[in-house]
Enzyme design. Structure first.
Site, short mmCIF file in Angstrom:
data_model
loop_
_atom_site.label_atom_id
_atom_site.label_comp_id
_atom_site.label_asym_id
_atom_site.label_seq_id
_atom_site.Cartn_x
_atom_site.Cartn_y
_atom_site.Cartn_z
N ARG A 106 0.88 -1.18 0.00
CA ARG A 106 0.00 0.00 0.00
C ARG A 106 0.91 1.22 0.00
O ARG A 106 1.70 1.41 0.93
CB ARG A 106 -0.90 0.01 1.24
CG ARG A 106 -1.50 1.38 1.51
CD ARG A 106 -2.58 1.35 2.54
NE ARG A 106 -3.77 0.69 2.03
CZ ARG A 106 -4.95 0.71 2.64
NH1 ARG A 106 -5.10 1.34 3.78
NH2 ARG A 106 -5.98 0.10 2.09
N HIS A 133 -7.51 0.93 -6.15
CA HIS A 133 -7.65 0.02 -5.01
C HIS A 133 -8.36 -1.25 -5.50
O HIS A 133 -9.51 -1.50 -5.14
CB HIS A 133 -8.45 0.72 -3.91
CG HIS A 133 -8.37 0.07 -2.55
ND1 HIS A 133 -7.57 -1.04 -2.29
CD2 HIS A 133 -8.99 0.38 -1.36
CE1 HIS A 133 -7.71 -1.37 -1.00
NE2 HIS A 133 -8.56 -0.53 -0.43
N GLN A 136 -10.17 -3.90 -3.19
CA GLN A 136 -11.44 -3.42 -2.63
C GLN A 136 -12.60 -3.71 -3.59
O GLN A 136 -13.65 -4.22 -3.18
CB GLN A 136 -11.35 -1.91 -2.36
CG GLN A 136 -12.63 -1.32 -1.81
CD GLN A 136 -12.90 -1.78 -0.39
OE1 GLN A 136 -12.07 -1.64 0.49
NE2 GLN A 136 -14.08 -2.34 -0.14
N ASP A 225 -17.41 6.95 -0.07
CA ASP A 225 -16.04 6.87 0.47
C ASP A 225 -15.74 8.23 1.10
O ASP A 225 -16.46 9.21 0.86
CB ASP A 225 -15.04 6.54 -0.66
CG ASP A 225 -13.59 6.37 -0.16
OD1 ASP A 225 -13.39 6.21 1.06
OD2 ASP A 225 -12.68 6.40 -1.01
N CYS A 265 -16.30 1.57 1.45
CA CYS A 265 -15.09 0.76 1.62
C CYS A 265 -14.56 0.81 3.04
O CYS A 265 -13.80 -0.06 3.44
CB CYS A 265 -14.02 1.20 0.62
SG CYS A 265 -13.67 2.96 0.70
N ARG A 293 -13.16 -8.56 2.00
CA ARG A 293 -11.78 -8.22 1.60
C ARG A 293 -10.91 -9.46 1.72
O ARG A 293 -10.13 -9.79 0.84
CB ARG A 293 -11.24 -7.11 2.51
CG ARG A 293 -11.86 -5.74 2.29
CD ARG A 293 -11.53 -5.19 0.91
NE ARG A 293 -10.09 -5.13 0.68
CZ ARG A 293 -9.28 -4.19 1.17
NH1 ARG A 293 -9.76 -3.19 1.86
NH2 ARG A 293 -7.97 -4.21 0.93
N1 NVA Z 1 -10.09 6.75 -0.83
C1 NVA Z 1 -9.65 6.24 0.46
C2 NVA Z 1 -9.86 4.76 0.54
C3 NVA Z 1 -9.52 4.15 1.87
C4 NVA Z 1 -9.69 2.67 1.89
C5 NVA Z 1 -8.19 6.60 0.68
O1 NVA Z 1 -7.40 6.47 -0.25
O2 NVA Z 1 -7.86 7.05 1.78
N1 CP Z 2 -10.99 -0.26 2.90
C1 CP Z 2 -9.70 -0.33 3.27
O1 CP Z 2 -8.78 -0.49 2.45
O2 CP Z 2 -9.50 -0.22 4.62
P1 CP Z 2 -8.10 0.02 5.35
O3 CP Z 2 -7.61 1.37 4.93
O4 CP Z 2 -8.41 -0.06 6.82
O5 CP Z 2 -7.15 -1.04 4.91
#
Ligand code: NVA
Ligand code: CP
Length: 307
Positions: A106, A133, A136, A225, A265, A293
């Site tokens: 990530r 993502h 997801q 989101d 998400c 997930r």
């Molecule tokens: N759009 C959000 C998704 C988190 C799972 C982010 O990138 O923070």
């Molecule tokens: N939805 C998601 O990716 O959650 P986290 O940021 O907690 O991993």
């Protein structure tokens, strides 16, 4: 499409491969839910998990899923390897692939996941970048199959920022046919090239609009989101002003109609992009979605390891 080492973008795969992964997820989920722990395809396998951003679901679902199927995962947080600061991404990739069978990461810049994949000899799985993502959206499609009975041909209306989640929805729409609508404020539309790519694929109906009320009509899923993603938190206050009118509340869910499920998400900011009432309603499926997930990713890991 050719066999791929990595899982970086949904549209790197054919419709057939995506649907097969979802079928596999359902199969292995049923096995794990039955309490059966005899399926251990990852026995003797190891996975390095690089996180330059926070996470709950991604970290725990990958680590738990890999462990339940016999493997061992190592968590590397932002302070551990300090990608790009303490060490160059390409060196990290070339070292970690010598100890591990999978690298999951990530990261902020999408280029970082591309570089990891380029320099790693083992599969790299994208656990979120600023751009997309994919894990997801695989979990989301799985959740829709379970709750609606199908994913193909449904109407998904995303309300909010045209962010990484939207890009993965668009890339899914380039491969599997459904109706995808993104309702976002002016200036917060998804990446134009990705929208173009999804439209050009000619598989799905794609709409980008600034009118959430019109957009949600007849939706099977209303999806939300956060308005400020990781790395944008200093813009949160400003965004709260701009995104007024894009909150998923009871009024919007009523406009969507009675068949609409609510999805998010997570993590969610109650009272900001979604109200307490909507996220806690019986038609909110955010927790089955979060659970999936793990099951979607188990299928992705089985796929990249050729199991
Ligand atoms: N759009 C959000 C998704 C988190 C799972 C982010 O990138 O923070
Ligand atoms: N939805 C998601 O990716 O959650 P986290 O940021 O907690 O991993």
């Amino acid at each position: 499409k050719v066999a791929l080492k990595d899982f970086l973008h949904i549209d790197d795969f054919s419709k057939d491969t995506i649907l097969k992964m979802l079928d596999r997820a359902i199969e292995v989920k049923a096995l794990l839910k039955s309490g059966d722990r005899s399926f251990r395809p990852f026995e003797g396998k190891t996975m390095a998990m690089i996180f330059t951003k926070p996470s709950m679901r991604t970290r725990v679902s990958f680590e738990t899923g890999f462990t339940l199927l016999g493997g061992h995962a190592t968590y590397l947080g932002p302070d551990d390897i300090q990608m790009g600061k303490r060490e160059e991404t390409r060196d990290i990739a070339r070292v970690l692939c010598r100890y591990n069978d999978i690298i999951m990461a990530r990261v902020f810049a999408h280029q970082d996941i591309l570089d990891l994949a380029k320099y790693s000899t083992v599969p790299v799985i994208n656990g979120l970048t600023d751009y997309n993502h994919p894990c997801q959206i695989m979990a989301d499609a799985l959740t829709m199959i379970e709750h609606i009975g199908r994913f193909e041909g449904t109407k998904v209306v995303y309300v909010g920022d045209g962010n990484n989640i939207v890009h993965s929805w668009l890339l899914m729409a380039s491969v599997v046919p459904f109706h995808f609508v993104c309702a976002c404020p002016k200036g917060f539309e998804p990446d134009a090239k990705t929208v173009e790519k999804a439209r050009k694929a000619g598989i799905s109906k794609i709409e980008i609009t600034n009118d959430p009320k019109e957009a949600v009509k007849g939706a099977d899923v209303v999806y939300s989101d956060v308005w400020a993603s990781m790395g944008q938190k200093e813009e949160a206050e400003y965004r709260r002003q701009v995104f007024k009118g894009f909150q998923v509340n009871q009024e919007l869910m009523e406009m969507a109609g009675s068949k609409a499920f609510f999805m998010h998400c997570l993590p969610a900011e109650r009272g900001v992009e979604v109200t307490e009432e909507v996220i806690e309603a019986p038609n909110s499926i955010v927790f089955p979605q979060a659970e999936n997930r793990m099951h979607a990713q188990n299928a992705i890991m089985l796929h990249v390891l050729g199991k």
